[in-house]
Motif scaffolding. Sequence first.
Motif, short mmCIF file in Angstrom:
data_model
loop_
_atom_site.label_atom_id
_atom_site.label_comp_id
_atom_site.label_asym_id
_atom_site.label_seq_id
_atom_site.Cartn_x
_atom_site.Cartn_y
_atom_site.Cartn_z
N ARG A 98 0.82 -1.21 0.00
CA ARG A 98 0.00 0.00 0.00
C ARG A 98 0.86 1.26 0.00
N ASP A 101 2.25 1.31 -3.79
CA ASP A 101 1.31 0.95 -4.86
C ASP A 101 1.90 -0.11 -5.79
N SER A 133 -1.42 3.94 -9.77
CA SER A 133 -0.95 5.31 -9.89
C SER A 133 -0.20 5.52 -11.21
N VAL A 139 1.39 8.20 -6.29
CA VAL A 139 1.54 7.20 -5.22
C VAL A 139 1.47 7.89 -3.86
N THR A 144 -3.93 3.66 -3.27
CA THR A 144 -2.97 2.67 -3.74
C THR A 144 -3.50 1.25 -3.55
N ARG A 165 -8.42 -0.93 -4.65
CA ARG A 165 -7.77 0.37 -4.49
C ARG A 165 -8.30 1.10 -3.27
#
Length: 380
Positions: A98, A101, A133, A139, A144, A165
């Motif tokens: 996370r 991303d 992204s 990002v 992300t 996402r």
Amino acid sequence: MAVAALSLLTAVPAAAAPRDPSPVAQTQAFAEPADADDPAIWVHPGDPSRSVVLGTLKEGGLAAFDLDARTLQLVPTGPGGRFNNVDVVGDLAVVSDRGRDRVRVFRIDAAGSAAGAHVLRDVTDPAAAPVFSASESEVDDQRTAYGLAAGRDPVSGIRWVTVTRRHETRVALLRLVDQPDGTVGTAPLATIDLPSSFRLPDGTTWSPCEEPGEGPQLEGSVLDGRVLYAAQEDVGIWRIPLTPAGFGRPALVDRVRSYGVPQRWDADAEECVADGPDPGFGGKWLTADAEGLAMAGSTLFASSQGDSRFVVYGPRTRDLRIVAGRGTDSVEHSDGSAITTASLGRRFPRGLLVVHDGERAGDVPATGFAFVRLEAVIPR
């Protein structure tokens, strides 16, 4: 969006319901920033008793545990990383990063599952692109890679990964790609945007209340052959067909109890508050957030995080709590879960359920993972 019926759902009579199970083992407690979140199970191909449980620890990285819940290895995230969800396909552990991303990939070493040895080796393609992204500056906005499920297409054999996402309703379908240098990358196949507003039976339109600028995101997810089950936290559980060409038509197969309830964002309290009576369109089983999903055959297991219960969807659907046992805690506010139906030896002869525990007992706020015999949850 119409709500589909999940044909397997019938209520189990109270008298027939098994007792609430207890963990037989639990991992060490983790405190922030090493905050436990989502588990996965790798079954050792030669000796199932040496199978390994994996667990994401957000900024703390990725942990590997043996079947006694002892820590074998802790793998750091690296700069800027934040590991959210993990799943296993073959000898690969696949993680949603996370923080950056990306999809991170780790090879699982069967010879390393003995206590004290390294199990995981990072084989992520260094050229792997962000999942959602368009740039590194995007990002930084942290919309992300969030929820993740991995598996193998039973028709084509490709290893594929679905990723949700953060703060959005988008889901991406990727395939894993072996590189000549032994690393593993990803290639995009398709995306789908699930609804953020819903037509109710009385003709009105409802959207779940979220913090301003955020959408009703999905996280908990599991692949069952060519079907993805994905939990939209404030909405319910979706069933989405898959092919290598993309996503089929999604169907909402269960709803949280608060589905359709009017709410508004209270800026002073920084939370959603009631803004009208409950119209009665919600489901029976789930209290938002709908979270971790796992499969055992045709049975779907889901976390009802809002009331610290779990729902077992099957021929006789029921809900349960995981309660304290001899030397183990109860499970509260669970994010993720994983199931194997394989016999794992003496301690888990009929399979294993692993769940995230969001509130480990103790003087300091901490989290962890709990190990439960599968037959205590899904009797054969």
